[in-house]
Design a protein around this motif. Structure first.
Motif, mmCIF file in Angstrom:
data_model
loop_
_atom_site.group_PDB
_atom_site.id
_atom_site.type_symbol
_atom_site.label_atom_id
_atom_site.label_comp_id
_atom_site.label_asym_id
_atom_site.label_seq_id
_atom_site.Cartn_x
_atom_site.Cartn_y
_atom_site.Cartn_z
ATOM 1 N N PHE A 1 38.358 33.276 53.811
ATOM 2 C CA PHE A 1 37.679 33.084 52.232
ATOM 3 C C PHE A 1 36.848 34.308 52.145
ATOM 4 N N GLU A 2 36.336 34.849 53.064
ATOM 5 C CA GLU A 2 35.584 36.317 52.566
ATOM 6 C C GLU A 2 36.684 37.349 52.154
ATOM 7 N N LEU A 3 37.908 37.440 52.747
ATOM 8 C CA LEU A 3 38.785 38.539 52.309
ATOM 9 C C LEU A 3 39.245 37.850 50.874
ATOM 10 N N LEU A 4 39.432 36.652 50.733
ATOM 11 C CA LEU A 4 39.919 35.886 49.283
ATOM 12 C C LEU A 4 38.781 36.379 48.216
ATOM 13 N N ASP A 5 37.588 36.381 48.657
ATOM 14 C CA ASP A 5 36.285 36.549 47.647
ATOM 15 C C ASP A 5 36.222 38.151 47.339
ATOM 16 N N LYS A 6 36.251 38.858 48.360
ATOM 17 C CA LYS A 6 36.180 40.345 48.253
ATOM 18 C C LYS A 6 37.318 41.137 47.589
ATOM 19 N N GLU A 7 38.528 40.851 47.945
ATOM 20 C CA GLU A 7 39.692 41.569 47.682
ATOM 21 C C GLU A 7 40.106 40.885 46.296
ATOM 22 N N ASP A 8 39.925 39.587 45.902
ATOM 23 C CA ASP A 8 40.467 39.231 44.620
ATOM 24 C C ASP A 8 41.915 39.469 44.463
ATOM 25 N N LYS A 9 42.766 39.356 45.339
ATOM 26 C CA LYS A 9 44.268 39.691 45.190
ATOM 27 C C LYS A 9 45.015 38.584 44.356
#
Length: 604
Positions: free
Chosen positions: A440-448
């Motif tokens: 979820f952190e990757l989902l949040d920060k990278e917004d792909k």
């Protein structure tokens, strides 16, 4: 055939060995064994009759490696409607034959032939149509639907009796009937009718709806599901087309996460598939209503029409031009042959972040087990994947070293973005010092965009904390906290501050990551901080390799705790000042009172 996981039912060691041979050739199957004879089986039962009946009520395909009579006696009281019965097959323990007992035309005959091929035995098929024609009229090809299945028996009887039977083809392709050497009249009754129209069958005809219609849809963001469904059904009805011939719901990939599109597909009982804007814009010359406005918004000149045409290919035709409301659009195209949805575009990617518990099958949640069964790809640390090896046979396995957490999470997200069904595997609980947070952190920060359209869920698991506590009694039955002693991601000053708060609050404390090759002294420093708020006699539970063959449990005191007592596979539970040890013979129990003693005094 039902899409539920089949069960290989074993009553003996010989049957268990045969089940293992079949399981290696099947993508998705469970082995269930009689507990008193097969205690080593992962899933066991004690009462054969009751277990068989339970599986049947769940519509689970049953492959019993046992005498036919056992299954017959078990299921006879439950038989009522052959159209809803799951496949039931009896397999001889010597592998000589496979006998379809129930659901012959709903997968059992096919399953028996497959088993016979694997075991080099015989399939004891007894249904008249299959013996005479090599097909069953009430088991048409995948995707086909029968409007009046009760009529199949009369039509089959007429064919067996060499009576004249007509074949009327309005849509679709009937080679599965003609290739069996059957001859048909051009008109008359009785007859077989193949149509994608919304028609009522005549009393003397068998009506098939072939999977030849592609339902293309578009919508505004967050279109209500009921609005989309109502619009689609009205579009089909106004064109006189049967929803039973819809093979798939299709759209552009920016709509992959639209709930209304999936709700429509679920209502119709078909897959939802998605194309890129470039794939849809290749259909521009065939569109009836191209739109520059749509092109500016999504990159293609038509979503509903374009998707429908892309699904049916160059030989297909657009039957229904774009119909629109203020929230949704629909268009319908027809293919001259059966549509194979899995070969079109891609489905919505699905990522399950799962916890498999400490290691044993009995501590793995049914949700995690089901996610593993349904996955196309599994991602995880090699040791964790080995613990579920029996569930991931034949699946794509993506593993990396213990310290490569971010790489594993990225791989899982990227695979799901390709339209795959992915399991990101963690030990214990995925949300406790595991990979759910990182995903979820990757989902949040990278917004792909391709990640944002995924379906994601987290399946909870039994944490090492819970497993350790359960093994030793009830040490966390009152307020407790967990603290990781690893300073790789959290500064040691922050860890010390939390330890001091736990000491001041007299919490039971669970230490995760208590020691590694590099980190040796932290556990002793943590001990000293906790000793400022509780006595040295406080019980400490050390649980190692929980749920595995080398599991061990030990109870010491806080004063005795040193770095030699723990490693990365140890769960350390430090009691509060109220925690107690009970010794009964060679057994020790640890519990933390919750205040019931006061209530008991008042009551007395």
């Amino acid at each position: 055939m039902t899409n539920k996981t089949p069960v290989l039912l074993c009553l003996s060691q010989g049957g268990y060995q045969l089940a293992g041979e079949l399981a290696t050739a099947m993508d998705d199957v469970e082995i269930h064994g009689l507990k008193k004879r097969l205690p080593e089986c992962a899933i066991t039962f004690e009462n054969t009759i009751a277990h068989v009946q339970s599986l049947f009520r769940q519509s689970r395909p049953i492959i019993g490696i046992c005498a036919s009579g056992i299954l017959i006696r078990a299921l006879a009281p439950l038989l009522s409607d052959k159209w809803v019965e799951p496949p039931v097959v009896a397999v001889a323990e010597d592998a000589s034959c496979a006998v379809p007992l129930l659901g012959g035309h709903h997968g059992a005959n096919e399953l028996s032939r497959w088993i016979a091929d694997i075991l080099e035995g015989a399939a004891a098929i007894t249904t008249a149509g299959e013996l005479s024609f090599g097909l069953a009229l009430d088991e048409p090809p995948r995707g086909w639907r029968i409007a009046n299945p009760d009529q199949a028996k009369d039509i089959a009887a007429a064919l067996l009796n060499n009576d004249a039977v007509a074949l009327e083809e309005e849509a679709g392709e009937s080679s599965w009937l003609k290739d069996k050497g059957l001859s048909f009249e051009h008109e008359g009754f009785p007859r077989i009718r193949i149509s994608d129209r919304s028609v009522q069958p005549d009393g003397n005809e068998l009506l098939y709806h072939p999977p030849v219609l592609a339902l293309g849809v578009g919508c505004e963001r967050d279109c209500p599901a009921e609005h989309m469904i109502d619009h689609a059904l009205k579009t089909l009805e106004s064109a006189g087309l049967s929803k039973e011939s819809v093979a798939c719901v299709v759209s552009v990939d920016v709509k992959t996460d639209e709930a209304c599109v999936h709700a429509l597909a679920e209502m119709l009982g078909v897959p939802a598939r998605f194309f890129t804007p470039q794939e849809l814009d290749a259909q521009q010359p065939r569109l009836k209503n191209p739109s520059d406005v749509v092109y500016k918004e999504v990159g293609c000149h038509g979503v509903a029409e374009g998707a429908a045409l892309a699904a049916v290919g160059g030989l297909g035709e657009l039957l229904v031009e774009k119909h629109k409301t203020d929230k949704a659009t629909c268009a319908i195209a027809r293919s001259p042959v059966d549509i194979q949805p899995e070969a079109l575009g891609r489905g919505q990617g699905y990522l399950s972040v799962i916890g498999i518990g400490p290691g044993s099958d009995e501590w793995r949640s049914p949700q995690s087990t089901q996610a593993l069964r349904e996955a196309t790809d599994v991602v995880g640390y090699g040791l964790y994947l080995d613990l579920v090896e029996d569930l991931i046979v034949g699946k794509e396995r993506h593993e990396s070293g213990l310290a490569n957490e971010e790489r594993r999470a990225r791989i899982a997200l990227d695979l799901a973005a390709e339209g795959k069904r992915v399991c990101l595997v963690c030990s214990g609980d995925a949300g406790i010092y595991a990979l759910a947070t990182l995903a979820f952190e990757l989902l949040d920060k990278e917004d792909k965009p391709e990640w944002n359209r995924l379906k994601i869920d987290v399946a909870p698991g039994i944490s090492a904390l819970q497993a350790c506590a359960a093994r030793i009694g009830a040490p966390i039955n009152h307020d407790f906290c967990t603290i990781s002693l690893s300073d790789l991601l959290t500064p040691w000053d922050d860890i010390q501050r939390r330890l001091k708060a736990a000491a001041d609050g007299d919490f039971v404390v669970a230490f995760y990551n208590p020691r590694s090759k590099r980190r040796v002294t932290q556990i002793e420093k943590a001990r000293d901080i906790l000793l400022t708020g509780r006595p040295a006699s406080t019980p400490v539970v050390l649980g190692r390799n929980l749920g595995r063959a080398t599991e061990s449990m030990e109870v010491i005191t806080l004063g005795e705790l040193s770095s030699d007592h723990a490693d990365m596979l140890t769960m350390v539970l430090v009691g509060s000042s109220q925690s107690r040890v009970i010794e009964r013979g060679v057994k020790k129990w640890v519990y933390t009172p919750r205040g019931y003693e006061k209530k008991m005094k008042v009551a007395s």
